[in-house]
Design an enzyme around this catalytic site. Structure first.
Site, PDB file in Angstrom:
ATOM      1  N   GLN A   1       0.868  -1.360  -0.095  1.00  0.00           N
ATOM      2  CA  GLN A   1      -0.077   0.058   0.085  1.00  0.00           C
ATOM      3  C   GLN A   1       0.987   1.320  -0.059  1.00  0.00           C
ATOM      4  O   GLN A   1       0.318   2.258  -0.223  1.00  0.00           O
ATOM      5  CB  GLN A   1      -0.924  -0.011   1.215  1.00  0.00           C
ATOM      6  CG  GLN A   1      -2.085  -1.070   1.148  1.00  0.00           C
ATOM      7  CD  GLN A   1      -3.126  -1.231   2.453  1.00  0.00           C
ATOM      8  OE1 GLN A   1      -2.967  -1.529   3.219  1.00  0.00           O
ATOM      9  NE2 GLN A   1      -4.096  -0.347   2.071  1.00  0.00           N
ATOM     10  N   HIS A  10       0.725  -9.203   4.437  1.00  0.00           N
ATOM     11  CA  HIS A  10      -0.394  -8.334   4.391  1.00  0.00           C
ATOM     12  C   HIS A  10      -0.523  -8.309   2.774  1.00  0.00           C
ATOM     13  O   HIS A  10      -0.367  -7.459   2.056  1.00  0.00           O
ATOM     14  CB  HIS A  10       0.033  -6.999   4.823  1.00  0.00           C
ATOM     15  CG  HIS A  10      -1.168  -6.124   5.210  1.00  0.00           C
ATOM     16  ND1 HIS A  10      -1.271  -5.427   6.493  1.00  0.00           N
ATOM     17  CD2 HIS A  10      -2.176  -5.699   4.505  1.00  0.00           C
ATOM     18  CE1 HIS A  10      -2.261  -4.754   6.262  1.00  0.00           C
ATOM     19  NE2 HIS A  10      -2.750  -4.951   5.156  1.00  0.00           N
ATOM     20  N   ASN A  16      -2.004 -10.701   8.476  1.00  0.00           N
ATOM     21  CA  ASN A  16      -2.816  -9.788   8.671  1.00  0.00           C
ATOM     22  C   ASN A  16      -4.152  -9.852   7.862  1.00  0.00           C
ATOM     23  O   ASN A  16      -4.197 -10.188   6.775  1.00  0.00           O
ATOM     24  CB  ASN A  16      -2.310  -8.471   8.042  1.00  0.00           C
ATOM     25  CG  ASN A  16      -3.520  -7.261   8.138  1.00  0.00           C
ATOM     26  OD1 ASN A  16      -3.574  -6.673   9.154  1.00  0.00           O
ATOM     27  ND2 ASN A  16      -4.107  -6.958   7.277  1.00  0.00           N
ATOM     28  N   GLU A  17      -5.200  -9.997   8.795  1.00  0.00           N
ATOM     29  CA  GLU A  17      -6.394 -10.276   8.154  1.00  0.00           C
ATOM     30  C   GLU A  17      -6.707 -11.320   7.049  1.00  0.00           C
ATOM     31  O   GLU A  17      -6.941 -11.214   5.896  1.00  0.00           O
ATOM     32  CB  GLU A  17      -7.220  -9.184   7.413  1.00  0.00           C
ATOM     33  CG  GLU A  17      -7.211  -7.748   8.378  1.00  0.00           C
ATOM     34  CD  GLU A  17      -7.988  -6.816   7.855  1.00  0.00           C
ATOM     35  OE1 GLU A  17      -8.389  -6.841   6.680  1.00  0.00           O
ATOM     36  OE2 GLU A  17      -7.828  -5.591   8.508  1.00  0.00           O
ATOM     37  N   TYR A  19     -13.226  -1.986  12.041  1.00  0.00           N
ATOM     38  CA  TYR A  19     -13.842  -0.875  11.542  1.00  0.00           C
ATOM     39  C   TYR A  19     -15.253  -0.375  11.795  1.00  0.00           C
ATOM     40  O   TYR A  19     -15.673   0.593  11.950  1.00  0.00           O
ATOM     41  CB  TYR A  19     -13.405  -0.643   9.957  1.00  0.00           C
ATOM     42  CG  TYR A  19     -11.986  -0.636   9.761  1.00  0.00           C
ATOM     43  CD1 TYR A  19     -11.319   0.886   9.619  1.00  0.00           C
ATOM     44  CD2 TYR A  19     -11.182  -1.840   9.744  1.00  0.00           C
ATOM     45  CE1 TYR A  19      -9.999   0.544   9.350  1.00  0.00           C
ATOM     46  CE2 TYR A  19      -9.872  -1.685   9.518  1.00  0.00           C
ATOM     47  CZ  TYR A  19      -9.333  -0.302   9.358  1.00  0.00           C
ATOM     48  OH  TYR A  19      -7.862  -0.468   8.996  1.00  0.00           O
ATOM     49  N   GLU A  67      -5.473  -2.246  13.858  1.00  0.00           N
ATOM     50  CA  GLU A  67      -6.045  -1.357  12.831  1.00  0.00           C
ATOM     51  C   GLU A  67      -7.340  -0.711  13.299  1.00  0.00           C
ATOM     52  O   GLU A  67      -8.049  -1.605  13.570  1.00  0.00           O
ATOM     53  CB  GLU A  67      -6.277  -2.044  11.628  1.00  0.00           C
ATOM     54  CG  GLU A  67      -5.122  -2.166  10.729  1.00  0.00           C
ATOM     55  CD  GLU A  67      -5.219  -2.717   9.402  1.00  0.00           C
ATOM     56  OE1 GLU A  67      -6.317  -2.497   8.834  1.00  0.00           O
ATOM     57  OE2 GLU A  67      -4.349  -3.534   8.858  1.00  0.00           O
ATOM     58  N   TRP A  77      -5.190   3.212  11.863  1.00  0.00           N
ATOM     59  CA  TRP A  77      -4.909   2.761  10.283  1.00  0.00           C
ATOM     60  C   TRP A  77      -5.284   4.209   9.670  1.00  0.00           C
ATOM     61  O   TRP A  77      -6.717   4.392   9.795  1.00  0.00           O
ATOM     62  CB  TRP A  77      -5.679   1.624   9.760  1.00  0.00           C
ATOM     63  CG  TRP A  77      -5.347   1.470   8.409  1.00  0.00           C
ATOM     64  CD1 TRP A  77      -6.045   1.943   7.147  1.00  0.00           C
ATOM     65  CD2 TRP A  77      -4.308   0.649   7.860  1.00  0.00           C
ATOM     66  NE1 TRP A  77      -5.545   1.720   5.968  1.00  0.00           N
ATOM     67  CE2 TRP A  77      -4.481   0.832   6.356  1.00  0.00           C
ATOM     68  CE3 TRP A  77      -3.324   0.039   8.493  1.00  0.00           C
ATOM     69  CZ2 TRP A  77      -3.619   0.187   5.570  1.00  0.00           C
ATOM     70  CZ3 TRP A  77      -2.412  -0.587   7.543  1.00  0.00           C
ATOM     71  CH2 TRP A  77      -2.461  -0.584   6.063  1.00  0.00           C
ATOM     72  N   GLU A 131      -5.540   1.848  -1.477  1.00  0.00           N
ATOM     73  CA  GLU A 131      -6.799   1.274  -0.824  1.00  0.00           C
ATOM     74  C   GLU A 131      -6.944  -0.132  -1.537  1.00  0.00           C
ATOM     75  O   GLU A 131      -8.342  -0.046  -1.837  1.00  0.00           O
ATOM     76  CB  GLU A 131      -7.642   2.193  -0.458  1.00  0.00           C
ATOM     77  CG  GLU A 131      -8.870   1.406   0.337  1.00  0.00           C
ATOM     78  CD  GLU A 131      -8.793   0.740   1.593  1.00  0.00           C
ATOM     79  OE1 GLU A 131      -7.481   0.876   2.052  1.00  0.00           O
ATOM     80  OE2 GLU A 131      -9.345  -0.188   2.108  1.00  0.00           O
ATOM     81  N   TRP A 132      -6.332  -0.848  -2.096  1.00  0.00           N
ATOM     82  CA  TRP A 132      -6.412  -2.191  -2.527  1.00  0.00           C
ATOM     83  C   TRP A 132      -7.572  -1.920  -3.879  1.00  0.00           C
ATOM     84  O   TRP A 132      -7.275  -1.064  -4.688  1.00  0.00           O
ATOM     85  CB  TRP A 132      -7.133  -3.147  -1.615  1.00  0.00           C
ATOM     86  CG  TRP A 132      -6.032  -3.283  -0.615  1.00  0.00           C
ATOM     87  CD1 TRP A 132      -6.378  -2.896   0.715  1.00  0.00           C
ATOM     88  CD2 TRP A 132      -5.149  -3.831  -0.551  1.00  0.00           C
ATOM     89  NE1 TRP A 132      -5.413  -3.212   1.465  1.00  0.00           N
ATOM     90  CE2 TRP A 132      -4.237  -3.924   0.930  1.00  0.00           C
ATOM     91  CE3 TRP A 132      -3.850  -4.376  -1.273  1.00  0.00           C
ATOM     92  CZ2 TRP A 132      -3.221  -4.212   1.113  1.00  0.00           C
ATOM     93  CZ3 TRP A 132      -2.663  -4.962  -0.944  1.00  0.00           C
ATOM     94  CH2 TRP A 132      -2.385  -4.757   0.098  1.00  0.00           C
TER      95      TRP A 132
HETATM   96  O1  IFM Z   1      -6.294  -0.510   3.973  1.00  0.00           O
HETATM   97  C1  IFM Z   1      -6.808  -1.937   4.607  1.00  0.00           C
HETATM   98  C2  IFM Z   1      -5.739  -2.660   5.341  1.00  0.00           C
HETATM   99  O2  IFM Z   1      -4.829  -2.893   4.450  1.00  0.00           O
HETATM  100  C3  IFM Z   1      -6.434  -3.623   5.762  1.00  0.00           C
HETATM  101  N1  IFM Z   1      -7.374  -3.540   6.933  1.00  0.00           N
HETATM  102  C4  IFM Z   1      -8.424  -2.565   6.199  1.00  0.00           C
HETATM  103  C5  IFM Z   1      -7.872  -1.507   5.851  1.00  0.00           C
HETATM  104  C6  IFM Z   1      -8.865  -0.564   5.207  1.00  0.00           C
HETATM  105  O3  IFM Z   1      -9.823  -1.095   4.562  1.00  0.00           O
END
Ligand code: IFM
Length: 484
Positions: A20, A120, A164-165, A300, A377, A424, A431-432
């Site tokens: 990112q 990640h 991560n996630e 979030y 995050e 975060w 942002e992906w």
């Molecule tokens: O930007 C992402 C991050 O890479 C992983 N968690 C959520 C963020 C916001 O969408």
């Protein structure tokens, strides 16, 4: 808790991820990751954006660390790029390792604790061409990559996160298709899920062995994105069942193998047609449930879910939006049904700080073996405006962060063992699938000039850290010096 409001040693930081922010996607020996390849697929990423240049952190790293110091961050959570460290998953790349070694030195010099994430989402594309995470062998490849990184940085980095996630890099990448590698194959999504768990267990064991041999302090854990699945109508059995399924698929399929060494029976039953159990070999669950030193929680927003039939404007896939969204494994159930009338961020995500408190308290109550928690995050995207004075008065993001920090404090009062909070993100970034359109940074990046400007939210976060640290120091020195 004491009257300084935060437990002693509470860690304040900010987070980013390699793909990112780094850019230099094909420099210094780095080869394609699945995100570089995915960005070349027409319409995969908003605006045709790519991670090629991102925010040029690869070249601006010392200035970025100076910025972190200016903000008073105590820790910086970053990820290493597998495709930079082992391009094509071949031999270690000295230039790639050197970049992270310099980053770690720079952080330590600035008195900032490096918090390293090994994965990640940016698998080397060469491994994807061999089946990616749907191939069991990728778990062993990950362990070897983890060992390479540890051998280079383990003398200076104490805090290691394996994944991560994993929800995003397994189900969303391989079954939902919205993230790289963009596959829409339910069985591959489930295979990726299990193989990432296995990779976590193998890498955790390998890191522990190396640290023990070298008598080093090591804290190793994993970060999960966890949600509260809220039935849209709590009196409707279809909504209640949809909430159970989403909670099972998004939370418990991760928490339970990692913390309890089992997969949730009700979810396995839901997934019967996909024959999930066949993926799980005899000793896998023992490998996966290695003790961890911390659990990273990314949160979030909650997810409002319903089992009612999908309306015509539903969007397929898993990415929460302000429109109903379906999930590839839950049939007609949909999530983030926008009927709770809460304010939303630029992602269409509900703003509901109480959800974070609920989540942390629930985890504490439901998992007796829960290790210490870190919020790894939390943050918000908003459509920032640069004012005439050149500043970014992002009051909504500031309010979001402060309210969520308060929710963490309340959860601690309720008994949750939370030891840190990472916002975060440090910088606006890639942002992906949303490309550069969504800005999460507490520091604005002008994508033309790469100039960094601390937003009002960044200034507020810096004040929060300074106050917490002043209070902690005052408390240590005795009541007479407490902040008024
Ligand atoms: O930007 C992402 C991050 O890479 C992983 N968690 C959520 C963020 C916001 O969408």
């Amino acid at each position: 808790m004491t009257d300084n409001r935060w437990p002693e040693g509470f860690l304040w930081g900010s987070a980013t991820a390699a793909a990112q922010i780094e850019g230099a996607a094909h420099e210094g020996g780095k080869e394609d990751s699945i995100w570089d390849a995915f960005a070349r697929v027409p319409n995969a990423i908003a605006g045709g954006d790519t991670p090629e240049r991102a925010v040029d952190h690869y070249h601006r790293m010392p200035q970025d660390v100076a910025l972190m110091k200016e903000l008073g961050l105590q820790s910086y959570r970053f990820s290493t790029s597998w495709a930079r460290i082992k391009p094509g998953d071949r031999d270690p790349n000295p230039a790639g390792l050197d970049f992270y070694s310099r980053l770690v030195d720079e952080l330590l010099e600035a008195d900032i604790l490096p918090w390293l994430t090994l994965y990640h989402w940016d698998l080397p594309q060469a491994l994807e061409e061999n089946g990616g995470w749907a191939n069991r062998d990728t778990a062993a490849r990950f362990r070897d990559y983890a060992v390479t990184v540890y051998e280079a940085l383990g003398d200076r980095v104490t805090h290691w996160t394996t994944f991560n996630e994993p929800l995003c890099s397994s189900l969303i990448g391989y079954a939902g298709g919205e993230h790289a590698p963009g596959r829409r194959e339910p069985r591959a999504g489930l295979a990726a899920l299990h193989h990432q768990h296995l990779a976590h267990g193998l890498a955790t064991a390998a890191l522990r062995e190396l640290a023990a041999e070298q008598q080093r302090d090591l804290k190793v854990g994993i970060t999960l994105n966890l949600t509260n699945a809220i039935p849209d109508d709590p009196a409707d059995p279809a909504d209640l069942d949809a909430a159970r399924r989403i909670d099972g698929l998004w939370n418990r399929m991760y928490l339970e193998p990692l913390l309890l060494g089992t997969y949730p029976a009700d979810v396995l039953e839901d997934l019967r047609e996909h024959r999930f159990e066949e993926l799980v070999h005899d000793t896998d669950l023992r490998t996966i449930a290695q003790p961890i030193d911390f659990l990273g929680v990314n949160h979030y927003h909650d997810d409002n879910v319903s089992g009612r039939p999908l309306p015509a404007d539903a969007v397929p896939g898993l990415t929460p939006t302000d429109r109903p969204t379906s999930s590839p494994f839950v049939g007609s159930e949909f999530v983030t049904f926008p009927s709770r009338h809460l304010p939303t961020t630029a992602m269409g995500w509900e703003v509901n700080p109480g959800g974070l408190r609920t989540l942390l308290v629930r985890l504490t109550a439901e998992y007796p073996t829960l290790p210490p928690l870190y919020i790894t995050e939390n943050g918000a995207a908003y459509d920032d405006v640069v004012s005439e004075d050149g500043r970014i008065h992002d009051s909504e993001r500031e309010a979001y962060i402060l309210a969520h920090v308060d929710a963490v404090r309340e959860a601690i009062t309720d008994g949750a063992d939370v030891r840190g909070y990472f916002v975060w993100s440090l910088l606006d970034n890639f942002e992906w699938a949303w490309g550069y359109e969504k800005r999460f940074g507490i520091v604005r990046v002008d994508y033309e000039t790469q100039q960094r400007t601390v937003k009002d939210s960044g200034l507020a976060f810096a004040r929060l850290i300074a106050d917490a640290r002043t209070d902690e120091a005052a408390l240590a020195a005795g009541p007479a010096s407490a902040r008024v």
